[in-house]
Design a protein around this motif. Structure first.
Motif, PDB file in Angstrom:
ATOM      1  N   ILE A 118       0.637  -0.925   0.011  1.00 40.33           N
ATOM      2  CA  ILE A 118      -0.090  -0.062   0.111  1.00 40.33           C
ATOM      3  C   ILE A 118       1.085   1.689  -0.408  1.00 40.33           C
ATOM      4  CG2 ILE A 118      -2.128   1.398   1.564  1.00 40.33           C
ATOM      5  CD1 ILE A 118      -2.539  -1.417   2.548  1.00 40.33           C
ATOM      6  N   ALA A 152       3.678   3.990  -3.008  1.00 37.67           N
ATOM      7  CA  ALA A 152       4.229   3.700  -3.434  1.00 37.67           C
ATOM      8  C   ALA A 152       4.991   4.736  -3.852  1.00 37.67           C
ATOM      9  CB  ALA A 152       3.985   3.907  -5.318  1.00 37.67           C
ATOM     10  N   GLY A 153       5.420   4.806  -1.774  1.00 33.21           N
ATOM     11  CA  GLY A 153       6.146   6.514  -1.559  1.00 33.21           C
ATOM     12  C   GLY A 153       7.941   5.704  -1.506  1.00 33.21           C
ATOM     13  N   HIS A 154       9.005   6.114  -1.751  1.00 32.21           N
ATOM     14  CA  HIS A 154      10.389   5.369  -2.372  1.00 32.21           C
ATOM     15  C   HIS A 154      10.286   3.988  -1.226  1.00 32.21           C
ATOM     16  CE1 HIS A 154      12.210   6.790   1.042  1.00 32.21           C
ATOM     17  NE2 HIS A 154      12.765   6.582   1.352  1.00 32.21           N
ATOM     18  N   GLY A 193       7.942   1.810  -0.496  1.00 32.25           N
ATOM     19  CA  GLY A 193       7.060   0.219  -1.144  1.00 32.25           C
ATOM     20  C   GLY A 193       7.573   0.663  -1.965  1.00 32.25           C
ATOM     21  N   LEU A 210       0.157  -0.588  -4.772  1.00 27.88           N
ATOM     22  CA  LEU A 210      -1.104   0.304  -5.066  1.00 27.88           C
ATOM     23  C   LEU A 210      -0.775   1.946  -4.444  1.00 27.88           C
ATOM     24  CD1 LEU A 210      -3.508  -2.619  -4.347  1.00 27.88           C
ATOM     25  CD2 LEU A 210      -3.280  -1.841  -6.700  1.00 27.88           C
ATOM     26  N   GLU A 211      -1.047   3.151  -5.358  1.00 25.37           N
ATOM     27  CA  GLU A 211      -0.499   4.193  -4.933  1.00 25.37           C
ATOM     28  C   GLU A 211      -1.718   5.214  -4.757  1.00 25.37           C
ATOM     29  OE1 GLU A 211       1.473   6.279  -3.623  1.00 25.37           O
ATOM     30  OE2 GLU A 211       0.901   8.065  -3.853  1.00 25.37           O
ATOM     31  N   ARG A 246      -2.371   8.566  -5.291  1.00 24.11           N
ATOM     32  CA  ARG A 246      -1.801   9.801  -6.406  1.00 24.11           C
ATOM     33  C   ARG A 246      -1.594   9.021  -7.634  1.00 24.11           C
ATOM     34  NH1 ARG A 246       1.523  13.894  -4.201  1.00 24.11           N
ATOM     35  NH2 ARG A 246       0.320  15.537  -5.911  1.00 24.11           N
ATOM     36  N   GLY A 274       5.776   9.225  -3.232  1.00 23.63           N
ATOM     37  CA  GLY A 274       5.670   9.805  -2.031  1.00 23.63           C
ATOM     38  C   GLY A 274       5.711  11.040  -1.656  1.00 23.63           C
ATOM     39  N   TYR A 277      13.860  17.311  -0.719  1.00 25.61           N
ATOM     40  CA  TYR A 277      14.889  18.156  -1.846  1.00 25.61           C
ATOM     41  C   TYR A 277      16.424  17.563  -1.889  1.00 25.61           C
ATOM     42  CZ  TYR A 277      15.015  20.736   2.730  1.00 25.61           C
ATOM     43  OH  TYR A 277      15.228  20.686   4.059  1.00 25.61           O
ATOM     44  N   TRP A 325      26.026  15.891   1.679  1.00 23.83           N
ATOM     45  CA  TRP A 325      24.216  15.922   1.027  1.00 23.83           C
ATOM     46  C   TRP A 325      24.599  15.982  -0.166  1.00 23.83           C
ATOM     47  CZ3 TRP A 325      19.459  14.028   3.749  1.00 23.83           C
ATOM     48  CH2 TRP A 325      19.800  14.055   4.551  1.00 23.83           C
ATOM     49  N   CYS A 334       3.080   1.313   3.332  1.00 29.32           N
ATOM     50  CA  CYS A 334       3.782   2.566   3.574  1.00 29.32           C
ATOM     51  C   CYS A 334       3.654   3.622   3.654  1.00 29.32           C
ATOM     52  CB  CYS A 334       4.612   2.554   1.738  1.00 29.32           C
ATOM     53  SG  CYS A 334       5.759   3.949   1.584  1.00 29.32           S
ATOM     54  N   VAL A 378      -2.398   5.842   9.566  1.00 31.95           N
ATOM     55  CA  VAL A 378      -3.105   6.527   8.388  1.00 31.95           C
ATOM     56  C   VAL A 378      -3.186   4.786   7.963  1.00 31.95           C
ATOM     57  CG1 VAL A 378      -3.445   5.734   6.101  1.00 31.95           C
ATOM     58  CG2 VAL A 378      -2.478   8.215   7.095  1.00 31.95           C
ATOM     59  N   PHE A 380      12.311  25.474   3.156  1.00 35.06           N
ATOM     60  CA  PHE A 380      12.080  25.159   4.480  1.00 35.06           C
ATOM     61  C   PHE A 380      11.291  25.663   5.353  1.00 35.06           C
ATOM     62  CE2 PHE A 380      12.372  20.515   6.618  1.00 35.06           C
ATOM     63  CZ  PHE A 380      10.599  20.654   5.697  1.00 35.06           C
ATOM     64  N   GLY A 430      12.395   8.661   9.105  1.00 34.41           N
ATOM     65  CA  GLY A 430      11.944   9.297   8.087  1.00 34.41           C
ATOM     66  C   GLY A 430      13.113   9.814   7.729  1.00 34.41           C
ATOM     67  N   GLY A 431      13.318  10.758   6.611  1.00 37.23           N
ATOM     68  CA  GLY A 431      14.623  10.362   5.513  1.00 37.23           C
ATOM     69  C   GLY A 431      14.378   9.714   4.471  1.00 37.23           C
TER      70      GLY A 431
HETATM   71  C1  LIG Z   1       8.437  18.573   2.385  1.00 32.69           C
HETATM   72  C2  LIG Z   1       9.169  17.635   3.518  1.00 32.69           C
HETATM   73  C3  LIG Z   1      11.041  17.417   3.125  1.00 32.69           C
HETATM   74  C4  LIG Z   1      11.284  16.779   3.356  1.00 32.69           C
HETATM   75  N1  LIG Z   1      12.714  16.842   2.963  1.00 32.69           N
HETATM   76  C5  LIG Z   1      13.598  15.641   2.976  1.00 32.69           C
HETATM   77  C6  LIG Z   1      14.623  15.267   2.751  1.00 32.69           C
HETATM   78  O1  LIG Z   1      15.534  16.678   1.710  1.00 32.69           O
HETATM   79  N2  LIG Z   1      15.827  14.491   2.302  1.00 32.69           N
HETATM   80  C7  LIG Z   1      14.838  13.717   3.255  1.00 32.69           C
HETATM   81  O2  LIG Z   1      15.951  12.826   3.494  1.00 32.69           O
HETATM   82  N3  LIG Z   1      14.180  13.627   3.846  1.00 32.69           N
HETATM   83  C8  LIG Z   1      12.921  14.650   3.318  1.00 32.69           C
HETATM   84  N4  LIG Z   1      11.640  14.451   3.986  1.00 32.69           N
HETATM   85  C9  LIG Z   1      11.223  13.155   4.739  1.00 32.69           C
HETATM   86  C10 LIG Z   1      11.424  12.044   3.327  1.00 32.69           C
HETATM   87  O3  LIG Z   1      11.020  12.858   2.392  1.00 32.69           O
HETATM   88  C11 LIG Z   1      10.227  10.747   4.396  1.00 32.69           C
HETATM   89  O4  LIG Z   1      10.624  10.650   5.344  1.00 32.69           O
HETATM   90  C12 LIG Z   1       9.568   9.734   2.942  1.00 32.69           C
HETATM   91  O5  LIG Z   1      10.126   9.949   1.701  1.00 32.69           O
HETATM   92  C13 LIG Z   1       9.291   8.960   3.555  1.00 32.69           C
HETATM   93  O6  LIG Z   1       9.471   8.171   2.733  1.00 32.69           O
HETATM   94  P1  LIG Z   1       8.091   6.593   2.292  1.00 32.69           P
HETATM   95  O7  LIG Z   1       8.192   6.177   1.380  1.00 32.69           O
HETATM   96  O8  LIG Z   1       8.455   5.903   4.009  1.00 32.69           O
HETATM   97  O9  LIG Z   1       6.813   7.651   3.169  1.00 32.69           O
HETATM   98  P2  LIG Z   1       5.981   8.749   1.169  1.00 32.69           P
HETATM   99  O10 LIG Z   1       7.017   8.644   1.054  1.00 32.69           O
HETATM  100  O11 LIG Z   1       4.933   9.194   3.188  1.00 32.69           O
HETATM  101  O12 LIG Z   1       4.672   7.290   1.732  1.00 32.69           O
HETATM  102  C14 LIG Z   1       3.566   6.970   1.456  1.00 32.69           C
HETATM  103  C15 LIG Z   1       2.740   7.038   0.514  1.00 32.69           C
HETATM  104  O13 LIG Z   1       1.953   6.186   0.627  1.00 32.69           O
HETATM  105  C16 LIG Z   1       0.412   6.768  -0.430  1.00 32.69           C
HETATM  106  N5  LIG Z   1      -1.065   5.910   0.235  1.00 32.69           N
HETATM  107  C17 LIG Z   1      -1.306   6.473   2.065  1.00 32.69           C
HETATM  108  N6  LIG Z   1      -2.167   6.164   2.472  1.00 32.69           N
HETATM  109  C18 LIG Z   1      -2.770   5.694   0.930  1.00 32.69           C
HETATM  110  C19 LIG Z   1      -4.040   4.806   0.188  1.00 32.69           C
HETATM  111  N7  LIG Z   1      -5.175   4.274   1.427  1.00 32.69           N
HETATM  112  N8  LIG Z   1      -3.972   3.713  -0.793  1.00 32.69           N
HETATM  113  C20 LIG Z   1      -3.044   4.791  -1.675  1.00 32.69           C
HETATM  114  N9  LIG Z   1      -1.728   4.405  -1.642  1.00 32.69           N
HETATM  115  C21 LIG Z   1      -1.922   5.463   0.065  1.00 32.69           C
HETATM  116  C22 LIG Z   1       0.788   8.218  -0.438  1.00 32.69           C
HETATM  117  O14 LIG Z   1       0.016   8.414  -1.418  1.00 32.69           O
HETATM  118  C23 LIG Z   1       2.453   8.043  -0.643  1.00 32.69           C
HETATM  119  O15 LIG Z   1       2.163   8.092  -2.302  1.00 32.69           O
HETATM  120  C24 LIG Z   1      11.255  15.092   4.211  1.00 32.69           C
HETATM  121  C25 LIG Z   1       9.787  15.368   3.684  1.00 32.69           C
HETATM  122  C26 LIG Z   1       8.665  16.794   3.729  1.00 32.69           C
HETATM  123  C27 LIG Z   1       7.228  16.074   3.757  1.00 32.69           C
END
Ligand SMILES: Cc1cc2nc3c(=O)[nH]c(=O)nc-3n(C[C@H](O)[C@H](O)[C@H](O)COP(=O)(O)OP(=O)(O)OC[C@H]3O[C@@H](n4cnc5c(N)ncnc54)[C@H](O)[C@@H]3O)c2cc1C
Length: 526
Positions: free
Chosen positions: A8, A10-12, A14, A31-32, A34, A39, A57, A234, A294, A299, A406, A507-508
């Motif tokens: 669930i 497609a964050g990086h 997932g 399944l994403e 958006r 993400g 970024y 970085w 993911c 949620v 930021f 996070g990150g």
């Molecule tokens: C504004 C901002 C700036 C940042 N800057 C940095 C940076 O510069 N460098 C760094 O290393 N980190 C940074 N971070 C943190 C980092 O981006 C996140 O911690 C990381 O990308 C999380 O990845 P993830 O794959 O775990 O989850 P996410 O990226 O949160 O992905 C979760 C995915 O699940 C999907 N999803 C949720 N619910 C559902 C559902 N019901 N059905 C289907 N899909 C669903 C979402 O749409 C999303 O695509 C930043 C974050 C933000 C928000």
């Protein structure tokens, strides 16, 4: 349709889980919700010709093993290291450049304090000593505090390794893991300008000032990692942060994973205490013996599941997770780089390569937090600007640039007003502040996009707009993440896993949670 595993989101992370499972021969569906993959690690064409990393970024944390295992470079992933990595202009017209070039950093810090210039390399060595202990933990499944013999054995081995650090380094490690950034920086350095520059890493994304316990770990979280094999550096990603996600997606697809966008999961289906699949918002259903989410813990467990499928004490623990947010993201298209009074070189200069900190003193950060603590956006916020176009001309029209701001501190809930009312006013205030340091800035603005915490939640599905999928405070890291007893990516429901930043190591853009979760899923099948 039946799959071996459904992911669930497609964050990086997932996508990493999907790629590793598919590599092992599993039939995988991602399944994403958006229309775009990634993400919070995405590139979007917000204005014609501008490929904007709308959320994250800069990168350093992405695990080198993932880059290698999935051969991401052959799928378009390329890092652009930043040198210098940081520039801080001060109101008195002085400035501080820092980065991987040791001679430059020494010269620059010595402008403020020769003693600090001598101390900085020793401080960095101290961080590296602690990193040698902590960094391998990123790729490990934390031992369960309430688990069996295997977990006790893992805890014991960890304790022995910790003892191996020796008393002096172990003491430093404990302070880093539990303490506040300010007293550590005060002990090492005398220059407020240097301390304020370093302290930005201690608070970024956290709803806490550097004087609060726990911020030293946030600082540390930002010094782990590497860029093209060089530790602690970085960089920008050519084509924007979305290239990380799209290269992982491409590797996953090559291994046979199926990835669908515009596919929002409405329910995780549980039968007899075991996961059996998911139902989408549009009513379609997919079955699988294993589902990994993911999305964040709030949620996953409180929105996509029925509370009766979970133990009540687990639900209580999830409700306790801290999702307070601290940041506003402002993405700006500009016709020319900011010309800082403190370093007014024409065009793109070294000051534009790294993070440009608008954060002149430690008190400035504390006062910015004070405002937010009482429910208002900081009057004088800490602003971290980056301009990836300094190193990557592929993401904007020739001669034009993307400035990412930021901004901190900015609480999710405002007292007596709302972000809909405040957000443009807040952005105006940030622009005025930057303009005081770089008087050409406001006139150079072509477009802007302002994203306060509630918009982050709406856009990216992150509860409370918390950029880490839950705070990285001491009570919510390592074997306490997401909640005590469930740090091994498994959940109370058999076959259901967490694979995103909600799980260790948090996070990150690291991919570590995704890779660790895949390993545990494969182990369970064996
Ligand atoms: C504004 C901002 C700036 C940042 N800057 C940095 C940076 O510069 N460098 C760094 O290393 N980190 C940074 N971070 C943190 C980092 O981006 C996140 O911690 C990381 O990308 C999380 O990845 P993830 O794959 O775990 O989850 P996410 O990226 O949160 O992905 C979760 C995915 O699940 C999907 N999803 C949720 N619910 C559902 C559902 N019901 N059905 C289907 N899909 C669903 C979402 O749409 C999303 O695509 C930043 C974050 C933000 C928000």
């Amino acid at each position: 349709m039946t799959y071996d595993a459904i992911i669930i989101g497609a964050g990086h992370n997932g996508l990493v889980t999907a790629a590793y499972l598919a590599r092992s021969g599993w039939k995988v569906l991602v399944l994403e919700r958006r229309e775009i993959l990634g993400g919070c690690c995405i590139t979007e064409e917000v204005w014609p010709g501008f490929q904007v990393s709308t959320a994250s970024y800069v990168n350093s944390l992405l695990r080198p093993e993932i880059i290698r295992d999935l051969d991401l470079k052959s799928h378009g992933f390329e890092m652009l290291p930043r040198s210098p990595s940081s520039f801080t202009p001060f109101p008195d017209g002085r400035s501080l450049l820092m980065g991987p070039d040791k001679d430059l950093t020494r010269r620059e810090v010595a402008k403020f304090s020769v003693k600090d210039a001598d101390a900085l390399p020793r401080y960095e060595e101290m961080l590296l000593r602690v990193a040698d202990f902590l960094e391998p933990l990123l790729d490990q499944t934390p031992p369960n505090l309430f688990g069996g013999m295997r977990d006790l054995w893992k805890l014991g081995r960890l304790g022995m390794k910790f003892r191996g650090l020796g008393a002096a380094t172990a003491t430093e490690a404990i302070e880093i893991l539990t303490g506040a950034a300010t007293p550590i920086l005060d002990r090492w350095f005398e220059s407020d300008e240097l301390k304020a520059t370093i302290a930005t890493d201690a608070v970024i994304g956290a709803f806490a000032p550097p004087s609060h316990p726990g911020t030293a770990y946030v600082l540390f979280h930002h010094v782990m990692g590497e860029c093209n094999g060089v530790r602690g550096v970085w960089g920008y990603v050519r084509g924007g942060m979305g290239m990380i996600s799209s290269s992982i997606a491409s590797a996953a697809r090559k291994e046979g994973a199926e990835i669908r966008t515009n596919a929002e999961v409405a329910n995780i289906i549980v039968k007899n205490g075991r996961v059996s699949g998911v139902a989408l918002k549009d009513g379609s259903e997919f079955t699988a013996k294993r589902v990994a989410s993911c999305a964040d813990a709030n949620v996953t467990f409180l929105k996509l599941m029925n509370a009766r499928d979970l133990p009540s004490e687990f639900v209580t623990a999830v409700k306790r997770i801290d999702y307070s947010s601290a940041t506003v993201k402002i993405n700006v298209a500009v016709s020319e780089p900011p010309r800082f009074t403190a370093l007014p070189t024409p065009g793109v200069g070294p000051q534009h390569h790294g993070t440009m900190h608008i954060c002149p003193s430690m008190d400035y950060i504390e006062r910015a937090y004070d405002d937010a603590k009482y429910g208002k956006p900081a009057t004088n916020p800490m602003i971290e600007c980056t301009m990836a176009t300094a190193l990557d001309q592929t993401i904007a029209p020739p001669g034009q640039h993307i400035l990412s701001m930021f901004v901190q501190y900015a609480p999710y809930t405002l007292k007596g007003t709302t972000w809909d009312v405040e957000k443009e006013r807040f952005a105006d205030r940030c622009f005025d502040i930057l303009n005081n340091y770089a008087p050409n800035f406001k006139a150079s603005v072509l477009h802007r996009q302002v994203i306060p915490p509630p918009d982050m939640e709406r856009l990216w599905g992150i509860t409370g707009g918390n950029i880490m999928q839950g705070s990285m405070s001491l009570s919510n890291v390592f074997n306490l993440r997401p909640v005590p007893g469930f740090a091994d990516y498994r959940t109370p429901v058999r076959g259901l896993y967490l694979c995103g930043a909600a799980a260790h190591p948090g996070g990150g853009v690291m991919g570590a949670a995704g890779r660790n979760a895949a390993r545990e899923m494969l182990r369970d099948r064996r």
